[in-house]
Enzyme design. Structure first.
Site, mmCIF file in Angstrom:
data_model
loop_
_atom_site.group_PDB
_atom_site.id
_atom_site.type_symbol
_atom_site.label_atom_id
_atom_site.label_comp_id
_atom_site.label_asym_id
_atom_site.label_seq_id
_atom_site.Cartn_x
_atom_site.Cartn_y
_atom_site.Cartn_z
ATOM 1 N N ASP A 198 2.553 9.474 4.153
ATOM 2 C CA ASP A 198 3.367 8.371 3.643
ATOM 3 C C ASP A 198 3.361 7.225 4.642
ATOM 4 O O ASP A 198 3.153 7.428 5.837
ATOM 5 C CB ASP A 198 4.806 8.824 3.380
ATOM 6 N N GLY A 199 3.589 6.042 4.121
ATOM 7 C CA GLY A 199 3.731 4.845 4.931
ATOM 8 C C GLY A 199 5.041 4.164 4.590
ATOM 9 O O GLY A 199 5.578 4.346 3.501
ATOM 10 N N HIS A 224 9.794 9.365 -3.518
ATOM 11 C CA HIS A 224 11.259 9.374 -3.609
ATOM 12 C C HIS A 224 11.738 10.068 -4.885
ATOM 13 O O HIS A 224 12.663 9.616 -5.544
ATOM 14 C CB HIS A 224 11.813 7.949 -3.504
ATOM 15 N N ASP A 227 1.859 9.383 -2.027
ATOM 16 C CA ASP A 227 2.609 8.720 -3.095
ATOM 17 C C ASP A 227 2.097 7.296 -3.303
ATOM 18 O O ASP A 227 2.690 6.510 -4.018
ATOM 19 C CB ASP A 227 4.117 8.738 -2.825
ATOM 20 N N GLU A 271 0.141 3.196 4.676
ATOM 21 C CA GLU A 271 -0.294 4.282 3.785
ATOM 22 C C GLU A 271 -1.720 4.716 4.143
ATOM 23 O O GLU A 271 -2.019 5.913 4.206
ATOM 24 C CB GLU A 271 -0.235 3.836 2.318
ATOM 25 N N ASP A 297 7.887 10.817 4.469
ATOM 26 C CA ASP A 297 8.611 9.543 4.479
ATOM 27 C C ASP A 297 9.522 9.453 5.706
ATOM 28 O O ASP A 297 9.587 8.405 6.361
ATOM 29 C CB ASP A 297 9.426 9.401 3.190
#
Length: 155
Positions: A9-10, A128, A74, A52, A138
Site C-alpha cells: 500500500d501507499g 479500506h 488496492d 503505491e 496501510d
C-alpha cells in the site's frame, strides 16, 4: 510448499506531499503463517501513485531469490499498469497510446525489472474495506510517511 504473499500500500498527505509505502510479506502454508516481514519507507514530496509503485517494487526487490509470489494491492493504477498498460508502453518506447511520456516511467521500469525475476500473480483488493493484511500495509505506509510530515506546533 509455502505460498508467498506481499500486501502492498501507499499513502500520501496531500497529492503531492509527504508520502509513505508499506509492505507486509507473508509465507503461508495452509492456514499457518510461517514467516512474516514488514517493510516501510517514505519521501518528503511525492504522490500516492509513486508510493503505491514503490511498495510493489520494494516487495519484489527484497526477495533474495526468484520466487512465486502473489502481490496484493488496492491500487488499480499498479494492477492495471503492470498487467496491461506496461506492454503497450514498452512497445511504444515508454509512451502512452496518446504518444505522451509515461508518468513515473523510472518506477514502472524498475517494477518491470523487479518482477521479471519472479513468477508474480497480481491481485487487486478494495482498500479500506476491512481486509486485515491490506489494513496492515496501510498502517505501514502511514508509518513510512510519518517522519516526512511536518510537525504540528503545540498551542
Amino acid at each position: 510448499m509455502p505460498e508467498l504473499f506481499a500486501y502492498t500500500d501507499g499513502a500520501c498527505s496531500g497529492n503531492p506531499g509527504p508520502g509513505g509505502w508499506g509492505v507486509l510479506l507473508r509465507a503461508i502454508e495452509g492456514e499457518t503463517v510461517l514467516k512474516e516481514r514488514e517493510l516501510c519507507g517514505g519521501e518528503a514530496e511525492t504522490t500516492n501513485n509513486r508510493m503505491e509503485l514503490l511498495a510493489a517494487i520494494n516487495a519484489l526487490e527484497t526477495l533474495e531469490r526468484p520466487s512465486k509470489i502473489t502481490v496484493v494491492t488496492d491500487s488499480a493504477y499498479v494492477k492495471n499498469g503492470v498487467t496491461g498498460w506496461i506492454f503497450g508502453w514498452k512497445r511504444n518506447g515508454w509512451k502512452t497510446a496518446g504518444k505522451k511520456p509515461v508518468k513515473n516511467v523510472e518506477l514502472w521500469q524498475r517494477l518491470d525489472l523487479a518482477q521479471a525475476r519472479h513468477d508474480v500473480t497480481w491481485k487487486w483488493v478494495k482498500g479500506h474495506a476491512g481486509h486485515p493484511e491490506n489494513e496492515r500495509a496501510d498502517e505501514l505506509a502511514r508509518a513510512g510517511m510519518k517522519p516526512f510530515k511536518p510537525k504540528k506546533a503545540r498551542a
